[in-house]
Design a protein around this motif. Structure first.
Motif: not given
Length: 632
Positions: A332-342, A383-389
């Motif tokens: 969950l913390n490493s999840a990324s936006d399907i529109e933007f792949n870091r 918010v607490h664990g996923n910096f991308a979100f």
């Protein structure tokens, strides 16, 4: 259950056949995995119903005989075999039906054993088969049944999209997972060592691909919020005493029926919040347990840190215990936006399975369901664990979708910092006063709307009560926001005024915004200190002689000079407003009981006498009613 034939009688009615097959399942005779009995049991029609007392009797018999028959382990294996068939390209609805029956029957009897078993380690499950019982090779060498089951269930959930044919199967499997993880409810506040909660520990041991696919699927279920399909293949059974589709597996194993039935009462919530999605809600509950669970093993006190590292690569020590890392939390913390792949942009290829999600849809869905504490907890987890979100939220221009949650937390942070604020800039000071002005305007507008006789709605009109309730709720929220901002200003002026001349200037420059609230019963006390400061510095300004108009520099210079002589005379000292929250090193000790409370209050029942995870309020016994009944 009495003596029954080992095979159904010829010409028997479906109900008679079902009676016999269930009697065989819970009886004393053990049937090997390869027996035709299992095929007949799992192909029973979905219209068969049993009253609760019959289900209770069957469960009691099963609990007594499972030690010898090991039928729980065998039906769980058949559930996984049916799921494996369902994933094949040639599978049809019949394999879904078998898997669904297996999941449902397993849930009923597994839940009863968990609720009523006497062993603290749930030995009554008897999830071990002899080579003779196995009859054919379905498990990998050394693989436990619980690992085989959770791997099969999670693999199906992660790989299969819910459709009109598989929707109910997905729901039944998620319900099975909840039942399997309900061993946590039998635990005390300490979650117990590794191996006690066999199914959830098995879920934690799955490989990264399965974990990532499950997290993604559960989140997509929450976002998609698909409704239960109306299909003639399943019996739509509605009972006025049933409040939800999951309630059928109650503390007595099942409330009304033994084989699956589906009620649509749950689709429209009683609170008037509109259509709900059973699959979305149960997906969120399962995800929250998986994400926040931690397990640990007790270490020998003589072990060194180096020795402990051999137990697991990632751990933290707590009073001689080794906590295992949670792969679902990491996914969950490493999840990324399907529109933007870091990872693509930064060239950061770690080879890990990333969960790709539509952050826009996730954000919007969470915003729509912030009245639900489960959705708030999901937002907190991201918010607490996923910096991308978190980054995604910060660039949204419509943060108001997160109503009250975001504002409250931001104001809480400012309130905690206020007594220690030093040398705030002119911009920060002005924005603080502007925040009060913005909230004041909104509050005043709401008061005007409420008092506008032309918009009054009589109680008898449809929706009138809801409008009045919403208006009162908004007024209360903005009144509380205004109070917190005034508390923040009070803290700065009381404890750090000499170090914040820009705050004094901002208050003096916009002092008219406080005037409407000076005598307001909700705010006048908090404004007394503000006006004490204004009176002091306004009088000092009046004593100054200046040529021409006052410039910002001249006014600020006078304020800085007089800050040195400020002693706080006449200021009231209020108790500091403190918002406290700090995630401890082992947050699962809070989150796991909290999540289960939400689940039990939502759609899942459990024998309250068997719950040790948290204190349970038992219903009061009406003694007067008992006395009256005894006197009849």
């Amino acid at each position: 259950m009495g003596g029954v034939p080992s095979t159904p009688r010829r010409g028997a009615r479906p109900a008679d056949t079902a009676e016999e097959l269930i009697a065989m399942f819970v009886g004393e005779k053990s049937y090997p995995i390869s027996s035709e009995f299992w095929k007949k049991l799992l192909e029973l029609p979905h219209t068969f119903q049993w009253p609760q007392e019959r289900v209770e009797q069957a469960c009691q018999t099963f609990l007594k005989n499972n030690y010898h028959t090991r039928h729980l382990a065998k039906i769980l294996i058949h559930m996984v075999l049916s799921l494996q068939e369902s994933l094949s390209a040639t599978s049809g609805s019949s394999t879904h039906s078998k898997a669904m029956n297996a999941a449902y029957i397993s849930s009923v009897f597994l839940k009863y054993i968990i609720e009523n078993g006497k062993s603290g380690t749930f030995e009554e499950l008897y999830l071990i088969l002899s080579e003779i019982d196995m009859d054919k090779d379905v498990l990998l060498m050394g693989q436990s049944i619980e690992n085989f089951v959770m791997q099969g269930v999670l693999n199906f959930i992660g790989k299969s999209d819910p459709s009109a044919h598989s929707y109910i199967l997905h729901h039944e499997l998620l319900n099975f997972i909840l039942v399997a993880m309900s061993t946590l409810l039998r635990s005390g506040p300490c979650l117990g060592p590794k191996g006690v909660h066999r199914f959830i520990d098995a879920a934690m041991s799955q490989d990264g691909d399965i974990v990532a696919s499950v997290v993604r699927r559960l989140l997509l279920n929450f976002i998609g919020r698909s409704s239960m399909p109306f299909s003639s293949h399943y019996t739509i059974y509605s009972n006025g005493n049933q409040s939800g589709v999951l309630q059928r597996v109650g503390s007595a194993a099942a409330n009304i029926v033994l084989l699956p039935y589906y009620t649509f009462n749950y689709l429209v919530s009683s609170s008037g919040e509109g259509p709900r999605s059973p699959l979305a809600d149960i997906s969120l509950h399962v995800l929250l347990i998986l994400v926040h669970y931690r397990t640990y093993v007790t270490l020998d006190p003589s072990m060194t840190i180096t020795d402990a590292e051999h137990v697991d690569s990632e751990f933290c020590l707590k009073q001689g215990s080794c906590f295992y890392d949670n792969p679902y939390s990491k996914a969950l913390n490493s999840a990324s936006d399907i529109e933007f792949n870091r990872a693509d942009i930064e060239g950061n290829a770690h080879g890990e399975s990333l969960v790709r999600l539509p952050f826009a849809s996730l954000f919007d869905t969470i915003g729509l369901f912030l009245f639900d504490e489960s959705a708030v907890l999901l937002l907190y987890s991201f918010v607490h664990g996923n910096f991308a979100f978190l980054e995604y939220i910060l660039v949204r221009t419509d943060l108001d979708i997160l109503d009250v949650y975001l504002h409250t937390n931001c104001l809480a942070i400012l309130a905690n910092m206020a007594p220690h604020a030093l040398r705030l800039s002119s911009y920060a000071s002005q924005r603080l006063v502007s925040l009060f002005d913005m909230l004041a305007r909104k509050y005043t507008k709401l008061v005007e709307i409420k008092n506008d006789k032309g918009l009054n709605v009589s109680i008898g009109q449809a929706g009138g009560g809801m409008i009045a309730e919403d208006m009162s709720s908004d007024l209360y929220i903005y009144a509380e926001f205004l109070r917190i901002v005034l508390e923040i200003l009070n803290a700065i002026l009381t404890y750090a005024l000499p170090q914040n001349p820009e705050v004094v200037y901002a208050i003096m420059h916009r002092q008219e915004v406080f005037q409407p609230f000076k005598n307001h019963p909700k705010f006048h006390e908090l404004l007394e200190n503000v006006y004490t400061v204004l009176d002091f510095f306004n009088s000092r300004m009046d004593m100054q002689q200046t040529d021409g108009e006052w410039s910002v520099e001249k006014v600020l210079s006078v304020i800085i000079i007089n800050c040195r002589s400020w002693h706080g005379d006449g200021m009231k000292i209020f108790t500091q407003l403190r918002f406290t929250y700090e995630q401890e090193s082992h947050p699962e000790e809070f989150f796991i009981p909290y999540v289960w409370r939400l689940i039990l209050g939502h759609s899942f029942t459990f024998n309250t006498d068997a719950i040790n995870l948290f204190p349970v309020d038992k219903p009061a016994i009406d003694k007067s009613a008992g006395e009256e009944a005894g006197s009849v």
